[in-house]
Design an enzyme around this catalytic site. Structure first.
Site, PDB file in Angstrom:
ATOM      1  N   ARG A  13       0.836  -1.203   0.000  1.00  0.00           N
ATOM      2  CA  ARG A  13       0.000   0.000   0.000  1.00  0.00           C
ATOM      3  C   ARG A  13       0.875   1.259   0.000  1.00  0.00           C
ATOM      4  O   ARG A  13       1.041   1.906  -1.013  1.00  0.00           O
ATOM      5  CB  ARG A  13      -0.950  -0.033   1.215  1.00  0.00           C
ATOM      6  CG  ARG A  13      -2.074   0.971   1.157  1.00  0.00           C
ATOM      7  CD  ARG A  13      -1.696   2.356   1.610  1.00  0.00           C
ATOM      8  NE  ARG A  13      -1.155   2.388   2.958  1.00  0.00           N
ATOM      9  CZ  ARG A  13      -0.559   3.459   3.481  1.00  0.00           C
ATOM     10  NH1 ARG A  13      -0.425   4.564   2.775  1.00  0.00           N
ATOM     11  NH2 ARG A  13      -0.050   3.428   4.706  1.00  0.00           N
ATOM     12  N   ASP A  14       1.504   1.545   1.121  1.00  0.00           N
ATOM     13  CA  ASP A  14       2.292   2.773   1.218  1.00  0.00           C
ATOM     14  C   ASP A  14       3.437   2.745   0.209  1.00  0.00           C
ATOM     15  O   ASP A  14       3.769   3.749  -0.416  1.00  0.00           O
ATOM     16  CB  ASP A  14       2.848   2.918   2.645  1.00  0.00           C
ATOM     17  CG  ASP A  14       3.145   4.357   3.009  1.00  0.00           C
ATOM     18  OD1 ASP A  14       3.108   5.209   2.111  1.00  0.00           O
ATOM     19  OD2 ASP A  14       3.422   4.633   4.193  1.00  0.00           O
ATOM     20  N   HIS A 207       5.306   4.756  12.508  1.00  0.00           N
ATOM     21  CA  HIS A 207       5.309   4.553  11.055  1.00  0.00           C
ATOM     22  C   HIS A 207       6.348   5.522  10.488  1.00  0.00           C
ATOM     23  O   HIS A 207       6.074   6.708  10.324  1.00  0.00           O
ATOM     24  CB  HIS A 207       3.891   4.859  10.557  1.00  0.00           C
ATOM     25  CG  HIS A 207       3.692   4.830   9.085  1.00  0.00           C
ATOM     26  ND1 HIS A 207       3.021   3.814   8.444  1.00  0.00           N
ATOM     27  CD2 HIS A 207       4.041   5.704   8.108  1.00  0.00           C
ATOM     28  CE1 HIS A 207       2.954   4.065   7.151  1.00  0.00           C
ATOM     29  NE2 HIS A 207       3.569   5.211   6.919  1.00  0.00           N
ATOM     30  N   HIS A 209       9.153   6.965   7.859  1.00  0.00           N
ATOM     31  CA  HIS A 209       9.723   7.014   6.504  1.00  0.00           C
ATOM     32  C   HIS A 209      11.210   7.367   6.634  1.00  0.00           C
ATOM     33  O   HIS A 209      11.625   8.003   7.607  1.00  0.00           O
ATOM     34  CB  HIS A 209       8.975   8.056   5.665  1.00  0.00           C
ATOM     35  CG  HIS A 209       7.620   7.560   5.219  1.00  0.00           C
ATOM     36  ND1 HIS A 209       7.378   7.091   3.947  1.00  0.00           N
ATOM     37  CD2 HIS A 209       6.452   7.431   5.886  1.00  0.00           C
ATOM     38  CE1 HIS A 209       6.110   6.704   3.852  1.00  0.00           C
ATOM     39  NE2 HIS A 209       5.515   6.902   5.021  1.00  0.00           N
ATOM     40  N   CYS A 240       4.611   9.030  -0.091  1.00  0.00           N
ATOM     41  CA  CYS A 240       3.212   9.441  -0.002  1.00  0.00           C
ATOM     42  C   CYS A 240       2.938  10.405  -1.150  1.00  0.00           C
ATOM     43  O   CYS A 240       3.671  11.375  -1.316  1.00  0.00           O
ATOM     44  CB  CYS A 240       2.927  10.123   1.339  1.00  0.00           C
ATOM     45  SG  CYS A 240       1.252  10.793   1.410  1.00  0.00           S
ATOM     46  N   ASN A 249       9.032   4.047   3.189  1.00  0.00           N
ATOM     47  CA  ASN A 249       9.074   3.629   4.593  1.00  0.00           C
ATOM     48  C   ASN A 249      10.426   2.972   4.826  1.00  0.00           C
ATOM     49  O   ASN A 249      11.063   2.490   3.894  1.00  0.00           O
ATOM     50  CB  ASN A 249       8.000   2.568   4.865  1.00  0.00           C
ATOM     51  CG  ASN A 249       6.615   3.094   4.636  1.00  0.00           C
ATOM     52  OD1 ASN A 249       6.113   3.036   3.532  1.00  0.00           O
ATOM     53  ND2 ASN A 249       5.998   3.603   5.674  1.00  0.00           N
TER      54      ASN A 249
HETATM   55  P1  HMG Z   1     -13.012  13.929  -3.017  1.00  0.00           P
HETATM   56  O1  HMG Z   1     -12.603  14.219  -4.441  1.00  0.00           O
HETATM   57  O2  HMG Z   1     -13.230  15.070  -2.079  1.00  0.00           O
HETATM   58  O3  HMG Z   1     -14.285  12.945  -2.932  1.00  0.00           O
HETATM   59  O4  HMG Z   1     -11.902  12.966  -2.417  1.00  0.00           O
HETATM   60  P2  HMG Z   1     -15.679  12.954  -3.592  1.00  0.00           P
HETATM   61  O5  HMG Z   1     -16.586  12.301  -2.606  1.00  0.00           O
HETATM   62  O6  HMG Z   1     -16.016  14.319  -4.117  1.00  0.00           O
HETATM   63  O7  HMG Z   1     -15.512  11.959  -4.854  1.00  0.00           O
HETATM   64  C1  HMG Z   1     -14.748  12.280  -5.994  1.00  0.00           C
HETATM   65  C2  HMG Z   1     -14.661  11.058  -6.885  1.00  0.00           C
HETATM   66  O8  HMG Z   1     -13.939  10.009  -6.226  1.00  0.00           O
HETATM   67  C3  HMG Z   1     -16.020  10.445  -7.250  1.00  0.00           C
HETATM   68  O9  HMG Z   1     -15.846   9.808  -8.508  1.00  0.00           O
HETATM   69  C4  HMG Z   1     -16.207   9.381  -6.200  1.00  0.00           C
HETATM   70  O10 HMG Z   1     -17.086   8.367  -6.588  1.00  0.00           O
HETATM   71  C5  HMG Z   1     -14.787   8.859  -6.057  1.00  0.00           C
HETATM   72  P3  HMG Z   1     -16.475  10.424  -9.874  1.00  0.00           P
HETATM   73  O11 HMG Z   1     -17.940  10.478  -9.619  1.00  0.00           O
HETATM   74  O12 HMG Z   1     -15.836  11.784 -10.018  1.00  0.00           O
HETATM   75  O13 HMG Z   1     -16.040   9.429 -10.922  1.00  0.00           O
HETATM   76  N1  HMG Z   1     -14.554   8.281  -4.750  1.00  0.00           N
HETATM   77  C6  HMG Z   1     -14.147   7.021  -4.566  1.00  0.00           C
HETATM   78  N2  HMG Z   1     -13.903   6.007  -5.407  1.00  0.00           N
HETATM   79  C7  HMG Z   1     -13.503   4.842  -4.870  1.00  0.00           C
HETATM   80  N3  HMG Z   1     -13.320   4.637  -3.538  1.00  0.00           N
HETATM   81  C8  HMG Z   1     -13.563   5.628  -2.675  1.00  0.00           C
HETATM   82  C9  HMG Z   1     -13.995   6.879  -3.180  1.00  0.00           C
HETATM   83  N4  HMG Z   1     -14.302   8.049  -2.584  1.00  0.00           N
HETATM   84  C10 HMG Z   1     -14.646   8.885  -3.564  1.00  0.00           C
HETATM   85  N5  HMG Z   1     -13.367   5.430  -1.367  1.00  0.00           N
HETATM   86  C11 HMG Z   1     -11.154  11.246  -0.952  1.00  0.00           C
HETATM   87  C12 HMG Z   1     -11.934  12.537  -1.086  1.00  0.00           C
HETATM   88  C13 HMG Z   1     -10.906  10.992   0.512  1.00  0.00           C
HETATM   89  C14 HMG Z   1     -11.921  10.112  -1.582  1.00  0.00           C
HETATM   90  C15 HMG Z   1      -9.811  11.418  -1.715  1.00  0.00           C
HETATM   91  O14 HMG Z   1      -9.191  12.565  -1.236  1.00  0.00           O
HETATM   92  C16 HMG Z   1      -8.893  10.247  -1.564  1.00  0.00           C
HETATM   93  O15 HMG Z   1      -9.160   9.145  -2.022  1.00  0.00           O
HETATM   94  N6  HMG Z   1      -7.736  10.465  -0.925  1.00  0.00           N
HETATM   95  C17 HMG Z   1      -6.807   9.406  -0.658  1.00  0.00           C
HETATM   96  C18 HMG Z   1      -5.429   9.950  -0.593  1.00  0.00           C
HETATM   97  C19 HMG Z   1      -4.464   8.845  -0.309  1.00  0.00           C
HETATM   98  O16 HMG Z   1      -4.708   7.670  -0.550  1.00  0.00           O
HETATM   99  N7  HMG Z   1      -3.281   9.250   0.202  1.00  0.00           N
HETATM  100  C20 HMG Z   1      -2.246   8.330   0.516  1.00  0.00           C
HETATM  101  C21 HMG Z   1      -2.542   7.483   1.701  1.00  0.00           C
HETATM  102  S1  HMG Z   1      -2.225   8.307   3.237  1.00  0.00           S
HETATM  103  C22 HMG Z   1      -0.544   8.068   3.516  1.00  0.00           C
HETATM  104  O17 HMG Z   1       0.162   7.612   2.675  1.00  0.00           O
HETATM  105  C23 HMG Z   1       0.008   8.376   4.888  1.00  0.00           C
HETATM  106  C24 HMG Z   1       0.241   7.134   5.720  1.00  0.00           C
HETATM  107  O18 HMG Z   1       1.103   6.230   5.068  1.00  0.00           O
HETATM  108  C25 HMG Z   1       0.834   7.496   7.078  1.00  0.00           C
HETATM  109  C26 HMG Z   1       2.054   8.422   6.965  1.00  0.00           C
HETATM  110  O19 HMG Z   1       3.042   8.104   6.281  1.00  0.00           O
HETATM  111  O20 HMG Z   1       1.973   9.473   7.601  1.00  0.00           O
HETATM  112  C27 HMG Z   1      -1.080   6.398   5.990  1.00  0.00           C
HETATM  113 MG    MG Z   2       3.287   6.431   5.108  1.00  0.00          MG
END
Ligand code: HMG
Ligand code: MG
Length: 298
Positions: A13-14, A207, A209, A240, A249
């Site tokens: 994932r990450d 966690h 990096h 990320c 990581n």
């Molecule tokens: P948004 O654009 O505000 O959401 O995103 P929305 O509700 O307006 O939807 C927009 C579009 O996305 C729509 O599709 C939805 O259906 C679709 P369209 O009608 O335009 O075709 N949609 C989805 N599709 C599938 N699954 C879903 C989903 N939700 C909406 N769940 C949202 C808001 C939260 C969805 C977006 O910002 C998002 O997906 N963000 C994820 C970002 C991400 O994955 N970042 C990396 C992970 S975090 C990380 O790495 C940190 C971590 O490792 C810890 C660390 O290191 O600190 C965990």
């Molecule tokens: Mg991370």
């Protein structure tokens, strides 16, 4: 008796969410299987996030369903879930654990999930309710806990408050993220001491990096302060997508190698892990960020 450390493998994932090269579904499935065979017992398989935001995770459903169908579950698998839509996908897939994610800084939360920290909690409530209705465990992440790419310093007390709220809404474990690899060893020690005053070491993961090469040193000081759960990524993959310049990581095999050398037990087979890293290396056009795998390849 040897002291045990729990390793959560987040490479699928990450790691892969930020790699330019998107591995094929069969390769990801093979990676999941190899990780499990190496003894990893907590494995994040992907993310039910928006494919518009993180295209590398769009095949998560295929990975989860196919892996769960073909493998007896010796491991606990998990996926990232940002909202109710993600939770519906998770329930339908048959997964038994999810991870919700927020951050300790507002700007990062906006960039990462398009809402404020407060709004992220509003989104979590129905997600957690639905998870518990389906006997799905909930883990939670706090990103930018040690520093934010947009706002700089982050107060440790704020991280503690957010961790408390995540436990209150029903998370069983909180993973404290150094998203941009900016934490230093003394900061990790202080953060661990602060959190472990109020929360059990069984419920707090770090966690880390390795952007600035401090992750192993950070783990040593965190261990000294009592942290016993770490998130790591095979080959040190990833970063990320919403933290510019964030590298992977800390590499699982480097952490396991260090822990075993220090007398900790992980129940992970280091040799199998290194073989997995060597195999994974063939799928990338650049050397992976793992010291022990590089040594094995030399
Ligand atoms: P948004 O654009 O505000 O959401 O995103 P929305 O509700 O307006 O939807 C927009 C579009 O996305 C729509 O599709 C939805 O259906 C679709 P369209 O009608 O335009 O075709 N949609 C989805 N599709 C599938 N699954 C879903 C989903 N939700 C909406 N769940 C949202 C808001 C939260 C969805 C977006 O910002 C998002 O997906 N963000 C994820 C970002 C991400 O994955 N970042 C990396 C992970 S975090 C990380 O790495 C940190 C971590 O490792 C810890 C660390 O290191 O600190 C965990
Ligand atoms: Mg991370």
């Amino acid at each position: 008796m040897k002291k045990e450390v729990r390793i959560i493998e987040v490479g699928l994932r990450d790691g892969l969410q930020n790699e330019k090269k998107n591995l094929s579904v069969p390769t990801k499935l093979q990676l999941a299987k190899r990780l499990e065979q190496a003894g990893l017992r907590w494995i994040e398989l992907g993310a039910y996030v928006s494919p518009h935001w993180v295209p590398q995770m769009k095949d998560t459903d295929k990975i989860v369903r196919s892996h769960l169908r073909k493998n007896a579950s010796t491991a606990q698998y998990s996926v990232l879930v940002p909202n109710q839509k993600g939770m519906e996908r998770a329930v339908a897939s048959g997964i038994t654990e999810i991870a919700v994610f927020t951050a300790a800084s507002e700007s990062f939360t906006q960039k990462n999930i398009n809402c404020s920290i407060r709004q992220s909690f509003e989104r979590f409530r129905p997600v957690v309710r639905m998870a518990h209705d389906h006997n799905i465990k909930v883990r939670a992440y706090i990103s930018t806990a040690f520093g934010c790419p947009y706002e700089g310093k982050v107060r440790a007390s704020k991280v503690k408050t957010i961790a408390g709220k995540l436990f209150d809404i029903g998370a069983y474990e909180v993973s404290v993220g150094d998203t941009i690899g900016i934490a230093h060893p003394l900061q990790c020690e202080k953060m661990a001491q602060l959190l472990l005053k109020d929360f059990s070491a069984k419920k707090i993961a770090f966690h880390l990096h390795d952007t600035r090469g401090m992750a192993l040193a950070n783990i040593v000081k965190s261990l000294e302060a009592g942290i016993r759960i770490f998130d790591t990524s095979i080959g040190g993959l990833g970063g990320c997508p919403y933290a510019k310049g964030a590298s992977g990581n800390v590499a699982t095999e480097d952490v396991v190698n260090m822990l075993h050398a220090m007398g900790f037990t992980t129940r992970i087979d280091l040799e199998k892990l290194i073989q997995t890293s060597k195999w994974l290396q063939k799928h990338f056009d650049r050397p992976l960020n793992s010291k022990v795998a590089k040594l094995a390849l030399a």
